[in-house]
Design an enzyme around this catalytic site. Structure first.
Site, short mmCIF file in Angstrom:
data_model
loop_
_atom_site.label_atom_id
_atom_site.label_comp_id
_atom_site.label_asym_id
_atom_site.label_seq_id
_atom_site.Cartn_x
_atom_site.Cartn_y
_atom_site.Cartn_z
N PHE A 192 0.83 -1.21 0.00
CA PHE A 192 0.00 0.00 0.00
C PHE A 192 0.86 1.26 0.00
O PHE A 192 1.84 1.36 0.76
CB PHE A 192 -0.87 0.06 1.27
N ASP A 193 0.48 2.22 -0.82
CA ASP A 193 0.91 3.59 -0.58
C ASP A 193 0.24 4.01 0.74
O ASP A 193 -0.73 3.38 1.18
CB ASP A 193 0.46 4.48 -1.73
N LEU A 194 0.73 5.07 1.35
CA LEU A 194 0.18 5.47 2.65
C LEU A 194 -0.78 6.65 2.54
O LEU A 194 -1.99 6.50 2.66
CB LEU A 194 1.32 5.79 3.61
N ASP A 195 -0.23 7.84 2.30
CA ASP A 195 -1.07 9.05 2.24
C ASP A 195 -1.98 9.01 1.02
O ASP A 195 -1.52 8.82 -0.11
CB ASP A 195 -0.20 10.30 2.19
#
Length: 211
Positions: free
Chosen positions: A7-10
């Site tokens: 996953f990307d975070l932001d």
């Protein structure tokens, strides 16, 4: 068979869209005394800061000041403007129940990435966190996703990269992973679709149908 989700975070797990927007606005006004339209600023999301900001000045000192201004504002207001998107906790729990490994691949510095995950009570679900400190090359290159796969002990073809920006999708593609774009992105959705992710989801829990 998918064995890991990266996953990307932001903008993907954590809703920090207003924080990122305000941080860019503050940096541009404070250092360059300019105000940019929101449509232009959102195009900067998901990229390493230097990559995003270097187009606005070729002066190294000003560039450094822009980066520092962004980071200073972001750090001060981070905790009050950071929360998981609806359904994220339920998604991560379901992935764990299915023995799917979970990793973060982010352009955010590790200290603040961990802080955001802790605030959202998500860090306990993570098997690995890859940030700019971990690779020489960053998104959109595939190195961060490859590093995550290596640490998780899975092949790139066994992982899917999930993100809200074209850089996330390109990172996954360049690593040889499946890719998934999120339609709740704060960016222009058309920019994400142009990169042709393997899948698109409207909300976090929709990912379970792909797994």
């Amino acid at each position: 068979m998918i064995k890991a989700v990266l996953f990307d975070l932001d903008g993907t797990l954590l809703d920090t869209n207003d924080l990122i927007y305000d941080s860019f606005c503050r940096a541009f006004k404070e250092v360059l005394d300019i105000e940019l339209p929101k449509e232009e600023i959102t195009l900067l999301y998901g990229k390493p800061l230097k990559t995003s900001l270097i187009k606005y000045t070729d002066n190294e000192d000003l560039l450094e000041n822009l980066i520092n201004s962004y980071r200073n504002y972001n750090k001060v207001y981070h905790d009050n403007m950071c929360r998981p998107f609806e359904g994220v906790k339920e998604l991560l729990l379901a992935l764990k129940e299915r023995a799917i490994k979970i990793g973060i691949v982010t352009s955010k510095r590790k200290e603040l990435a961990k802080r955001g995950l802790e605030l959202g009570e998500l860090i306990g679900y993570m098997d690995v966190i890859i940030s700019p400190e971990d690779t020489i090359k960053h998104k959109p290159e595939g190195d961060p996703a490859l590093k995550a796969c290596e640490m998780l002990g899975v092949l790139p073809k066994e992982a899917i990269m999930v993100g809200d920006s074209p850089y996330d999708i390109l990172c996954g593609k360049n690593a040889g992973c499946l890719t998934c774009g999120v339609e709740y992105t704060a960016l222009q959705l058309s920019e994400l679709i142009k990169i042709k992710p393997s899948y698109l989801i409207k909300k976090p829990l929709d990912l379970l149908e792909l797994i």
